[in-house]
Design a protein around this motif. Structure first.
Motif, PDB file in Angstrom:
ATOM      1  N   ASN A  48       0.680  -1.229  -0.019  1.00 37.59           N
ATOM      2  CA  ASN A  48      -0.105  -0.093   0.052  1.00 37.59           C
ATOM      3  C   ASN A  48       0.748   1.163   0.065  1.00 37.59           C
ATOM      4  N   THR A  49       2.020   1.069   0.508  1.00 35.56           N
ATOM      5  CA  THR A  49       3.025   2.341   0.506  1.00 35.56           C
ATOM      6  C   THR A  49       3.426   2.924  -0.858  1.00 35.56           C
ATOM      7  N   TRP A  50       3.475   1.900  -1.670  1.00 35.33           N
ATOM      8  CA  TRP A  50       4.242   2.119  -3.106  1.00 35.33           C
ATOM      9  C   TRP A  50       3.325   2.016  -4.328  1.00 35.33           C
ATOM     10  N   PHE A  51       2.568   0.917  -4.347  1.00 32.61           N
ATOM     11  CA  PHE A  51       1.784   0.545  -5.344  1.00 32.61           C
ATOM     12  C   PHE A  51       0.792   1.457  -5.827  1.00 32.61           C
ATOM     13  N   ARG A  52       0.802   2.005  -7.120  1.00 36.56           N
ATOM     14  CA  ARG A  52      -0.208   3.035  -7.691  1.00 36.56           C
ATOM     15  C   ARG A  52      -0.881   2.258  -9.014  1.00 36.56           C
ATOM     16  N   ALA A  53      -2.181   2.230  -9.264  1.00 34.83           N
ATOM     17  CA  ALA A  53      -2.760   1.731 -10.362  1.00 34.83           C
ATOM     18  C   ALA A  53      -2.167   2.401 -11.482  1.00 34.83           C
ATOM     19  N   GLY A  54      -2.237   1.660 -12.748  1.00 38.48           N
ATOM     20  CA  GLY A  54      -1.516   2.674 -13.951  1.00 38.48           C
ATOM     21  C   GLY A  54      -0.174   2.486 -14.145  1.00 38.48           C
ATOM     22  N   GLY A  55       0.689   2.114 -12.972  1.00 33.24           N
ATOM     23  CA  GLY A  55       1.999   2.174 -13.268  1.00 33.24           C
ATOM     24  C   GLY A  55       2.706   0.691 -14.032  1.00 33.24           C
ATOM     25  N   ARG A  56       3.790   0.509 -13.961  1.00 30.87           N
ATOM     26  CA  ARG A  56       4.622  -0.439 -14.586  1.00 30.87           C
ATOM     27  C   ARG A  56       4.023  -1.574 -14.412  1.00 30.87           C
ATOM     28  N   LEU A  57       3.534  -1.926 -13.242  1.00 29.16           N
ATOM     29  CA  LEU A  57       3.038  -3.515 -12.831  1.00 29.16           C
ATOM     30  C   LEU A  57       1.500  -3.302 -12.471  1.00 29.16           C
ATOM     31  N   SER A  58       0.683  -4.020 -12.966  1.00 29.47           N
ATOM     32  CA  SER A  58      -0.469  -4.374 -12.600  1.00 29.47           C
ATOM     33  C   SER A  58      -0.617  -5.036 -10.860  1.00 29.47           C
ATOM     34  N   LEU A  59      -1.678  -4.914 -10.393  1.00 27.71           N
ATOM     35  CA  LEU A  59      -1.743  -5.506  -8.918  1.00 27.71           C
ATOM     36  C   LEU A  59      -1.699  -6.860  -9.010  1.00 27.71           C
TER      37      LEU A  59
END
Length: 198
Positions: free
Chosen positions: A166-177
């Motif tokens: 949760n501290t670093w993941f953002r939707a639309g970034g290099r990796l999907s969830l």
């Protein structure tokens, strides 16, 4: 005195909790006043006390609600292989927490602002969740699938690692969830899996 328009308990109560969650996550519990919460909801300060006795109760209710939802949502089937159960836990934990960033932030960062009594109640719920993961690890050790010297330490380490998404993941970034779930599962798996000797 008449209630502010729209301040019906069925609608305003949840709005009070939603406003408190947003403000606590954005500014921190200590920096938020009841007046700010009332302003966010659109009611007079005095009207807040129809829905909560004080700010401490609001904080506790938010944390309790988060933990109750977490415990209710997680299901485990002890008949499945420990590795499958652990993978399900990893996927569940990342997905559940990703959908509730404010609740997660408050649940971890504002523990210090709970009264001792409220802290103890939340700790019991947190331990209940931790015990579910530890039961999976213990089953894996018993079956010979996992090599974990201390299942309690491993439990805390895995939960801390997964929550950290949760501290670093953002939707639309290099990796999907889903990509992140897969990579975190491989890290957890390698950390606990027993080495097979042929």
């Amino acid at each position: 005195m008449a209630r502010t328009a729209g301040s019906h308990s069925g609608t305003t109560g949840p709005r009070v909790r939603d406003a408190a969650m947003t403000l606590f996550a954005r500014h921190g519990f200590a920096a938020v006043s009841m007046r700010q919460i009332a302003s966010e909801v659109g009611v007079q300060v005095g009207a807040l006390y129809n829905y909560t006795p004080d700010k401490q109760t609001l904080l506790y209710d938010l944390m309790r609600g988060h933990m109750d939802a977490l415990l209710e949502a997680f299901t485990d089937d002890p008949i499945r292989r420990p590795e499958e159960r652990l993978r399900s836990f990893v996927q569940f934990h990342i997905q559940f927490h990703h959908e509730r960033p404010d609740a997660v932030f408050i649940a971890y960062m504002e523990l210090r602002n709970l009264t001792p009594e409220n802290f103890s109640r939340i700790e019991i719920l947190r331990k209940t969740y931790e015990d579910r993961l530890e039961a999976i690890l213990q089953a894996g050790v018993a079956s010979g699938d996992f090599d974990v010297p201390d299942t309690k330490i491993a439990t805390l380490a895995v939960i801390a690692m997964l929550t950290g998404v949760n501290t670093w993941f953002r939707a639309g970034g290099r990796l999907s969830l889903k990509d992140v779930e897969g990579q975190y599962w491989q890290m957890v798996r390698k950390a606990v899996l027993a080495q097979r000797r042929d």
